[in-house]
Design a protein around this motif. Structure first.
Motif, PDB file in Angstrom:
ATOM      1  N   GLU A 146       0.825  -1.206   0.000  1.00 60.68           N
ATOM      2  CA  GLU A 146       0.000   0.000   0.000  1.00 60.68           C
ATOM      3  C   GLU A 146       0.859   1.257   0.000  1.00 60.68           C
ATOM      4  O   GLU A 146       0.564   2.217  -0.719  1.00 60.68           O
ATOM      5  N   GLU A 147       1.920   1.280   0.779  1.00 58.90           N
ATOM      6  CA  GLU A 147       2.809   2.445   0.797  1.00 58.90           C
ATOM      7  C   GLU A 147       3.425   2.700  -0.580  1.00 58.90           C
ATOM      8  O   GLU A 147       3.476   3.840  -1.054  1.00 58.90           O
ATOM      9  N   LEU A 165       0.771   4.008  -2.937  1.00 66.31           N
ATOM     10  CA  LEU A 165       0.442   5.399  -2.639  1.00 66.31           C
ATOM     11  C   LEU A 165       1.536   6.336  -3.155  1.00 66.31           C
ATOM     12  O   LEU A 165       1.235   7.410  -3.694  1.00 66.31           O
ATOM     13  N   CYS A 167       1.027   6.680  -6.812  1.00 67.96           N
ATOM     14  CA  CYS A 167      -0.125   7.523  -7.139  1.00 67.96           C
ATOM     15  C   CYS A 167       0.206   8.995  -6.935  1.00 67.96           C
ATOM     16  O   CYS A 167      -0.129   9.842  -7.780  1.00 67.96           O
ATOM     17  N   LEU A 222      -7.625   5.256  -1.170  1.00 66.74           N
ATOM     18  CA  LEU A 222      -7.362   6.427  -2.003  1.00 66.74           C
ATOM     19  C   LEU A 222      -8.468   7.468  -1.871  1.00 66.74           C
ATOM     20  O   LEU A 222      -8.207   8.666  -1.705  1.00 66.74           O
ATOM     21  N   TYR A 238      -6.254  10.923  -1.041  1.00 65.84           N
ATOM     22  CA  TYR A 238      -4.967  10.942  -1.726  1.00 65.84           C
ATOM     23  C   TYR A 238      -5.141  11.353  -3.188  1.00 65.84           C
ATOM     24  O   TYR A 238      -6.137  11.011  -3.833  1.00 65.84           O
ATOM     25  N   HIS A 241      -4.396  10.990  -7.064  1.00 65.53           N
ATOM     26  CA  HIS A 241      -4.075   9.847  -7.916  1.00 65.53           C
ATOM     27  C   HIS A 241      -4.252  10.257  -9.368  1.00 65.53           C
ATOM     28  O   HIS A 241      -4.914  11.264  -9.674  1.00 65.53           O
TER      29      HIS A 241
END
Length: 346
Positions: free
Chosen positions: A104-105, A108, A111, A189, A194, A196
């Motif tokens: 996930e990190e 992210l 993105c 997201l 976040y 993207h």
């Protein structure tokens, strides 16, 4: 329980950023090896005791490289916890902790940096890793049903499940398992706001289809909806929810779209961020409406000017004389066309 800010991401980011020691005075750590009765457990451990039973896990650094290992504090074998087809086997936690960063990190970071090649590579390798774990019938077994990007560790090109103690007794269809994992990241997201590289108005199902396409798999929106039911089932078993709570969570999860808060935590910070994001979207929409209204007004004014010019010219003497002069020409053209068609028909 409402919170000011979700502490999980703050704690994870601080530790991965090397700020664990700097923030240590702000942490409260309670440890016990004597097996206090449940009624005497400190309040900060009540949730852990309720979720995991009467056992605990100790993390220790071993070796010259500083690798982490896990062992159970309970001398005996902890009881296997089961809820429906979901089981937790604490003994599977014993051993080295997978080294690396969570998927996930990395996703992210890709993105936020608009790094589409990196995202495509990570998602493709992740999907290939899950495919290699499937049984001959194309189903994900055991702990790999829990291998979402948040719980998957990436070390170079290798992948590992962070917590292999949670398993599913009945294997999950691969497409549904992949859709559940990618949809969980899509919800992160959207819910956490976040940035993207895809349309900001996309809902969780749309982002799931896009992410699956980047991973090399075509997933329909109907499969993404099946992933919602699977997520609600697994989360309900992990957290000990009743049927009503599970159904409410599934309804909130299915409705995640642009501007929606995270369905798993009631954070005032996220609520404030959502209000700011909605305000920005409203201001952008109002600006577009004002521009469209200005454009429409200018077009209407131009049309009125053109209409006035036509009316003025059609009422002039020169216009009427021109129509009289052109009338014989039009009649001659019609006669010539009729004669030409008759000649061709012969």
């Amino acid at each position: 329980t409402p919170v000011v800010s979700d502490p999980r991401r703050l704690a994870t980011s601080a530790l991965h950023g090397g700020l664990g020691a700097a923030l240590a005075p702000g942490w409260v750590v309670v440890g016990d090896r004597g097996g206090l009765p449940p009624a005497e457990l400190p309040e900060v451990l009540v949730a852990d005791a309720a979720a995991g039973g009467d056992w605990g896990v100790e993390y220790a650094v071993t070796g010259a490289g500083g690798s982490w290992t896990r062992r159970l504090l309970d001398d005996g074998e902890p009881a296997v916890r089961a809820a429906g087809r979901v089981r937790r086997e604490p003994g599977r936690l014993v051993g080295p902790v997978p080294a690396g960063r969570t998927l996930e990190e990395l996703l992210l970071a890709g993105c936020l940096g608009r790094d589409l090649p990196q995202l495509r590579r990570l998602l493709g390798e992740y999907a290939t890793w899950l495919t290699a774990r499937c049984d001959p019938d194309g189903r994900l077994p055991g702990e790999f049903a829990f291998a979402t990007p948040r719980h998957t560790i990436v070390n170079g090109t290798s992948f590992a499940v962070l917590d292999p103690s949670w398993t599913v007794a009945v294997p999950v269809p691969y497409e549904v398992g992949l859709a559940r994992a990618l949809r969980a990241f899509a919800v992160t997201l959207i819910g956490d706001g976040y940035s993207h590289p895809w349309p900001a108005s996309s809902d969780a199902d749309s982002l799931t289809v896009i992410l699956a396409g980047m991973a090399g798999h075509a997933i329909e929106r109907t499969v993404a909806r099946q992933a919602v039911d699977l997520e609600a089932e697994l989360q309900g078993a992990v957290r000990g929810w009743d049927d009503d709570t599970r159904a409410e969570f599934a309804a909130r999860l299915a409705a995640v779209d642009a501007g929606t808060l995270p369905p798993d935590v009631d954070s005032h910070r996220k609520l404030h961020q959502s209000v700011l994001r909605l305000r920005q979207e409203l201001e952008h929409t109002e600006a577009k409406l004002a521009w469209y209204e200005e454009l429409l007004t200018s077009r209407e004014n131009a049309l009125k000017r053109t209409q006035r010019t036509v009316d003025m010219l059609s009422g002039s003497l020169s216009y009427r004389v021109g129509r009289l002069l052109m009338a014989p020409v039009r009649v001659a053209k019609r006669v010539a066309r009729g004669a030409y068609r008759r000649l061709r028909s012969r």
